[in-house]
Motif scaffolding. Structure first.
Motif, PDB file in Angstrom:
ATOM      1  N   CYS A 231       0.790  -1.232   0.000  1.00 60.32           N
ATOM      2  CA  CYS A 231       0.000   0.000   0.000  1.00 60.32           C
ATOM      3  C   CYS A 231       0.823   1.282   0.000  1.00 60.32           C
ATOM      4  O   CYS A 231       0.356   2.321  -0.475  1.00 60.32           O
ATOM      5  N   ARG A 235       5.435   4.737   4.005  1.00 57.59           N
ATOM      6  CA  ARG A 235       6.638   5.248   3.362  1.00 57.59           C
ATOM      7  C   ARG A 235       7.310   6.335   4.203  1.00 57.59           C
ATOM      8  O   ARG A 235       6.652   7.154   4.829  1.00 57.59           O
ATOM      9  N   ARG A 265       3.470  12.517   9.305  1.00 54.29           N
ATOM     10  CA  ARG A 265       2.658  11.418   8.770  1.00 54.29           C
ATOM     11  C   ARG A 265       1.966  10.638   9.886  1.00 54.29           C
ATOM     12  O   ARG A 265       0.876  10.113   9.684  1.00 54.29           O
ATOM     13  N   ASN A 268      -1.533  11.901  10.767  1.00 50.70           N
ATOM     14  CA  ASN A 268      -2.477  11.904   9.659  1.00 50.70           C
ATOM     15  C   ASN A 268      -3.937  11.738  10.087  1.00 50.70           C
ATOM     16  O   ASN A 268      -4.832  12.384   9.562  1.00 50.70           O
ATOM     17  N   TYR A 269      -4.171  10.860  11.038  1.00 50.34           N
ATOM     18  CA  TYR A 269      -5.565  10.511  11.359  1.00 50.34           C
ATOM     19  C   TYR A 269      -5.966  10.918  12.765  1.00 50.34           C
ATOM     20  O   TYR A 269      -6.884  10.317  13.331  1.00 50.34           O
ATOM     21  N   GLU A 272      -9.692  11.422  13.347  1.00 52.04           N
ATOM     22  CA  GLU A 272     -10.454  10.186  13.209  1.00 52.04           C
ATOM     23  C   GLU A 272     -10.189   9.262  14.389  1.00 52.04           C
ATOM     24  O   GLU A 272     -11.105   8.612  14.900  1.00 52.04           O
TER      25      GLU A 272
ATOM     26  N   PHE B 242       5.022   5.209  -7.373  1.00 51.68           N
ATOM     27  CA  PHE B 242       4.837   6.621  -7.070  1.00 51.68           C
ATOM     28  C   PHE B 242       5.509   7.424  -8.178  1.00 51.68           C
ATOM     29  O   PHE B 242       6.174   6.876  -9.046  1.00 51.68           O
ATOM     30  N   GLU B 248       5.788  14.247  -2.330  1.00 53.81           N
ATOM     31  CA  GLU B 248       4.887  13.098  -2.493  1.00 53.81           C
ATOM     32  C   GLU B 248       4.513  12.411  -1.169  1.00 53.81           C
ATOM     33  O   GLU B 248       3.534  11.683  -1.101  1.00 53.81           O
ATOM     34  N   ASN B 249       5.306  12.661  -0.101  1.00 52.65           N
ATOM     35  CA  ASN B 249       4.968  12.037   1.181  1.00 52.65           C
ATOM     36  C   ASN B 249       4.151  12.953   2.081  1.00 52.65           C
ATOM     37  O   ASN B 249       3.990  12.695   3.269  1.00 52.65           O
ATOM     38  N   LEU B 250       3.623  14.031   1.522  1.00 55.42           N
ATOM     39  CA  LEU B 250       2.754  14.907   2.313  1.00 55.42           C
ATOM     40  C   LEU B 250       1.528  14.129   2.782  1.00 55.42           C
ATOM     41  O   LEU B 250       1.085  13.190   2.116  1.00 55.42           O
ATOM     42  N   ASN B 251       0.966  14.550   3.925  1.00 54.76           N
ATOM     43  CA  ASN B 251      -0.285  13.942   4.365  1.00 54.76           C
ATOM     44  C   ASN B 251      -1.378  14.282   3.366  1.00 54.76           C
ATOM     45  O   ASN B 251      -1.493  15.422   2.933  1.00 54.76           O
ATOM     46  N   GLY B 252      -2.188  13.311   3.046  1.00 55.73           N
ATOM     47  CA  GLY B 252      -3.258  13.548   2.082  1.00 55.73           C
ATOM     48  C   GLY B 252      -2.963  12.893   0.741  1.00 55.73           C
ATOM     49  O   GLY B 252      -3.839  12.826  -0.115  1.00 55.73           O
ATOM     50  N   ILE B 253      -1.741  12.412   0.556  1.00 57.54           N
ATOM     51  CA  ILE B 253      -1.409  11.736  -0.710  1.00 57.54           C
ATOM     52  C   ILE B 253      -1.395  10.223  -0.487  1.00 57.54           C
ATOM     53  O   ILE B 253      -0.692   9.722   0.386  1.00 57.54           O
ATOM     54  N   TYR B 254      -2.206   9.542  -1.254  1.00 56.28           N
ATOM     55  CA  TYR B 254      -2.318   8.088  -1.151  1.00 56.28           C
ATOM     56  C   TYR B 254      -1.852   7.421  -2.441  1.00 56.28           C
ATOM     57  O   TYR B 254      -2.034   7.975  -3.529  1.00 56.28           O
ATOM     58  N   SER B 255      -1.351   6.201  -2.314  1.00 53.60           N
ATOM     59  CA  SER B 255      -1.288   5.349  -3.503  1.00 53.60           C
ATOM     60  C   SER B 255      -2.708   4.827  -3.699  1.00 53.60           C
ATOM     61  O   SER B 255      -3.477   4.745  -2.742  1.00 53.60           O
ATOM     62  N   ASN B 257      -3.507   1.863  -4.231  1.00 52.14           N
ATOM     63  CA  ASN B 257      -3.617   0.635  -3.446  1.00 52.14           C
ATOM     64  C   ASN B 257      -4.032   0.928  -2.006  1.00 52.14           C
ATOM     65  O   ASN B 257      -4.893   0.250  -1.452  1.00 52.14           O
ATOM     66  N   GLU B 258      -3.389   1.923  -1.406  1.00 53.95           N
ATOM     67  CA  GLU B 258      -3.741   2.238  -0.016  1.00 53.95           C
ATOM     68  C   GLU B 258      -5.177   2.762   0.065  1.00 53.95           C
ATOM     69  O   GLU B 258      -5.962   2.338   0.908  1.00 53.95           O
ATOM     70  N   LYS B 279      -9.105   9.565   4.853  1.00 57.56           N
ATOM     71  CA  LYS B 279      -9.241  11.020   4.866  1.00 57.56           C
ATOM     72  C   LYS B 279      -9.739  11.483   3.495  1.00 57.56           C
ATOM     73  O   LYS B 279      -9.130  11.153   2.485  1.00 57.56           O
TER      74      LYS B 279
END
Ligand SMILES: Cc1cc2nc3c(=O)[nH]c(=O)nc-3n(C[C@H](O)[C@H](O)[C@H](O)COP(=O)(O)OP(=O)(O)OC[C@H]3O[C@@H](n4cnc5c(N)ncnc54)[C@H](O)[C@@H]3O)c2cc1C
Ligand SMILES: Cc1cc2nc3c(=O)[nH]c(=O)nc-3n(C[C@H](O)[C@H](O)[C@H](O)COP(=O)(O)OP(=O)(O)OC[C@H]3O[C@@H](n4cnc5c(N)ncnc54)[C@H](O)[C@@H]3O)c2cc1C
Ligand code: SF4
Ligand code: SF4
Ligand code: FES
Lengths: 293, 464
Positions: A231, A235, A265, A268-269, A272, B242, B248-255, B257-258, B279
């Protein structure tokens, strides 16, 4: 063979539960396959029930002969609180591992193992493995206050020297683990430092050891989902490269980790998580009232 | 529903946009019986049917359609199942317009037989009726291990069990189905259907061991020691790519898959009843133009995003997503920014995503794929404000298992090399198929690969 006794492996049963501090619990879980393969530095991912999230916990101890894994966790939110309510004899629905890479086990010379808070649990198997290989092990463990400290005896049993600190001075030396690390590095130096604990602690230790030019390993704890590299949730930036903690780590070179990004990171939640915990506590309270009435 | 005899190919009835974007229930509802029978009657029953050549598993298409036209539904289902054990799934997610329907003779005049709809109709008919327990064949006692429970693994396992092997599927996640459970959303493929197919495979006597990562929890060596004589690797292409852009590792960015795993497998759309959060900001962007991108965008919409846009560097013509799904996405209000490519992600002080800087592209000379290569237009950078972003630019092979098999021959891109005829890998007794061989492909091709490998494993073990 223990790995293939069907009924035995399907559910992970809690064999023993110990309350180490009011918020930190230990569980010995029957998981023969995981125990058979486990190495210091690795972790498991568990899911309590059908609605549960997948949460990673370090393998704090393992016994391949008994087929058991020991986990130690701090109750910080819904999943860990719910896990803490489980009793001996209860099952954990999913229990997968061992995940992540093991630490390099060899003779380095003098190794300093630093464990902060619940990080004492993951540092223990590493100290033990390195001690068995003939390293000289100095351990430094610390917590905010005396009530939160655990496994002093266990750490003592795998260390040549053990130092204990508490932030408020209620036990051991008053102050942070970093001041002891600095003293040890100044007086006798080290060939390797291993630090596991809150991100801030790992960051501070790494900054310090960088000054002394001592190689440093840290074990990172970003948010995870699958734990198999599928996923990308876990990272982290290490040496300006994107790494997946669950497969490339969780142990990395402490001097190369972007801690500020990891800190962000992890948050993040927050909203929630708070909501999940509150909803759950409310529901529990309601049930208790209903039972009482 | 118009009379299909007047208009030719029937339209798939589907739920209205206003209704469907508020839940995760399936969008197309399936043909009514009369329409399915009418459509089946339209088939010419060609002597040399083109359609069959377009189907990767060569279903006897005129055969099953003929039976359907005569109202012999059970026999029609049986006909499909000779070749395809997952018709309820393929009837829904196969890119039929590029496969069987693309080569139907009637298609030359623009109205190919709706093979996929008919397949779905029959599979749903069978499901409503209740699928009887299959006969469990007598076991020959020989053990085969299957790694991965995606469509390739499920098919291979089912076929081997049917001829008497003792089959165990090992799955890393806590649920079986591969991409069918963690990737493709509920509104396109209801999870109850996947669960039913998994249960069918189990009812054939196949053991399923979830939460078992081969290469970590157990190795192929452990399994050999326990008496497993052959293996099928169907571990999929689960490594998210990616873009390697700043931020790209900022919060709010997903792959993707995730994002999709949180929503589908972990049921984040039912948070907090389910514990896993997801989110969603007010504005969501998805990078990519394939099925995965469409699924992510439509999931974001259903999770409550006010605005969702796709960012794609080529034009609509080149989009690899299924036309039907791209159309549905557009109907649902997903805005598609074509000839646009991200160059960096912009965050606030707390490292939360606030926008994506993009550059305009134009089509240049054709590349090796024959498609005109998009090239950036200098100075055309602009910023799209977004709170959530999903990167859906493709997947690669997950090295977790492969690293533990140094003798396994891989190609330049890290996928397993097999003998095309048999599915055999460079390690004797180890076969492979599906996305881990071909790279991200389709459900039906993964199934076909599982089938082929099952036959080869049988041959291999008979000779051994
Ligand atoms: C490799 C690894 C090893 C770990 N080992 C231990 C251990 O031995 N003992 C221990 O007490 N904790 C350990 N953790 C942290 C532990 O996983 C989290 O405390 C736990 O998931 C919190 O869940 P919650 O629902 O109780 O709390 P929440 O309220 O959901 O979250 C509290 C905090 O925990 C973190 N967190 C939340 N969800 C996850 C998740 N799915 N994965 C990782 N972190 C999350 C976040 O930083 C969050 O802010 C480890 C984490 C990792 C990645
Ligand atoms: C979002 C999305 C939408 C798609 N839409 C369509 C569509 O509309 N039509 C279509 O035809 N195709 C579609 N596809 C592609 C299709 O789903 C795949 O081609 C197909 O699922 C591949 O099947 P597989 O069996 O090779 O692997 P997968 O389905 O990927 O399954 C592999 C399984 O193996 C498991 N695994 C991996 N490593 C290990 C290990 N070491 N040990 C144990 N288990 C392991 C994984 O957890 C997984 O469950 C889509 C894909 C995605 C991601
Ligand atoms: S399996 Fe797919 S390609 Fe084959 S006939 Fe059915 S819909 Fe067409
Ligand atoms: S090619 Fe078309 S018309 Fe001919 S048999 Fe196949 S589906 Fe029927
Ligand atoms: S947790 Fe999913 S890739 Fe690491």
């Amino acid at each position: 063979m223990i790995l293939f006794e069907q009924e035995e492996i399907i559910v992970a049963k809690i064999l023993r539960k110990e309350i180490l501090t009011p918020q930190i619990k230990l569980m010995v879980v029957h998981a023969p396959r995981v125990a058979h393969k486990a190495k210091a530095g690795q972790f498991v991912i568990l899911r309590i029930n059908e609605e549960g999230e997948r949460i990673p916990l370090t393998i704090a101890d393992f016994d391949p002969r008994e087929g058991t894994i020991t986990i130690i966790f701090q109750e910080v939110g819904k999943s860990t609180m719910q896990l803490g309510e489980r009793e001996e004899g209860d099952d954990i629905q999913d229990f997968v591992g061992p995940l992540g890479k093991e630490i390099e086990e060899k003779k380095f010379g003098h190794v300093v193992c630093v464990g902060g808070g619940v990080g004492i649990a993951p540092v223990y198997p590493k100290a033990r493995a390195l001690k068995m290989l003939g390293n000289r092990v100095t351990s430094i463990i610390g917590s905010r206050t005396a009530d939160l400290l655990f496994w002093e005896d266990m750490m003592g049993s795998v260390s040549d020297v053990l130092y204990v600190t508490t932030d408020d001075g209620t036990y051991g030396e008053k102050g942070f683990v970093t001041s002891v690390v600095e003293r040890v590095l100044k007086s006798e130096g080290a060939d390797l430092v291993i630090a596991v604990g809150p991100i801030m602690m790992m960051k501070m230790v790494s900054l310090l050891t960088k000054k002394f030019n001592v190689p440093t390993m840290v074990s990172l704890n970003p948010i995870m989902v699958d734990g198999t590299g599928m996923c990308g949730c876990c990272r982290v930036t290490v040496d300006h490269q994107c790494k997946f903690t669950c497969v490339d780590g969780p142990v990395f070179d402490g001097h190369l980790v972007d801690y500020d990004e990891l800190l962000a990171r992890q948050r993040n939640y927050l909203d929630e998580e708070k909501r999940a915990t509150e909803t759950w506590l409310m529901k529990k309270a309601e049930e208790e009232v209903r039972h009482a009435g | 529903m118009p009379d299909s005899r007047l208009t030719g190919r029937p339209k798939m009835p589907q739920r209205s946009v206003a209704e469907r974007i508020r839940d995760f229930n399936e969008v197309p509802v399936g043909l009514p019986e009369w329409a399915a029978v009418d459509e089946a009657r339209r088939c010419l029953q060609c002597k040399k049917p083109g359609c069959m050549k377009g189907c990767p598993v060569e279903i006897d298409i005129p055969g099953f359609i003929g039976l359907l036209a005569q109202g012999k539904f059970d026999a029609a289902v049986a006909k499909i199942k000779e070749k395809n054990s997952l018709p309820a799934i393929c009837g829904r997610v196969c890119p039929q317009e590029e496969q069987c329907e693309n080569v139907c003779v009637l298609g030359k005049k623009g109205q190919p037989i709706a093979v996929g709809y008919l397949e779905r109709f029959l599979a749903d008919y069978e499901r409503d009726k209740g699928i009887g327990a299959p006969e469990i064949p007598t076991s020959n006692g020989r053990k085969v291990g299957i790694i991965g429970s995606g469509p390739s693994g499920l098919t291979c396992a089912g076929d081997l069990a049917k001829i008497g092997y003792r089959v165990t599927i090992f799955e890393a996640l806590h649920a079986a189905g591969g991409v069918l459970v963690y990737g493709i959303p509920e509104f396109r493929l209801p999870k109850a259907i996947v669960a039913q197919e998994v249960n069918f495979v189990k009812s054939l006597g196949v053991d399923l061991e979830v939460s078992t990562v081969i290469g970590k929890t157990l190795t192929l060596e452990d399994l050999k020691d326990d008496g497993y004589e052959a293996f099928f690797i169907g571990s999929g292409a689960g490594l998210p790519h990616f873009m390697n852009l700043p931020g790209e590792n900022l919060n709010g960015i997903y792959s993707a898959n995730e994002f999709l795993t949180r929503s589908n497998l972990m049921k984040a759309f039912r948070f907090p009843q389910y514990d896993t959060p997801i989110k969603i900001g007010r504005k969501v962007a998805v990078i990519g133009g394939g099925n995965v991108a469409m699924d992510s965008a439509r999931t974001a919409l259903r999770l409550g995003a006010e605005e969702v846009c796709l960012i794609y560097r080529r034009t609509k013509k080149e989009m690899p997503a299924r036309i039907e799904e791209a159309e549905r996405a557009e109907e649902e209000g997903i805005n598609c920014m074509i000839l646009t490519n991200p160059v960096r992600f912009i965050g606030n002080d707390n490292k939360w995503l606030r926008g994506v800087e993009c550059i305009q592209m134009e089509l240049g000379e054709p590349d090796e794929s024959g498609r005109r290569r998009p090239v950036p237009v200098p100075g055309s950078e602009f910023v799209i404000p977004v709170d959530t972003l999903v990167v859906a630019i493709g997947q690669g092979p997950n090295p977790l298992l492969l690293e533990t098999l140094p003798d396994l021959q891989l190609n330049r891109r890290g996928y397993i090399v097999i003998d095309e005829e048999t599915g055999a890998t460079s390690i004797p007794g180890v076969f492979a198929g599906g996305d881990i061989v071909t790279g991200a492909a389709t459900v039906i091709s993964a199934m076909g690969a599982g089938k082929k490998a099952a036959r080869s494993i049988d041959h291999y073990l008979l000779r051994k």
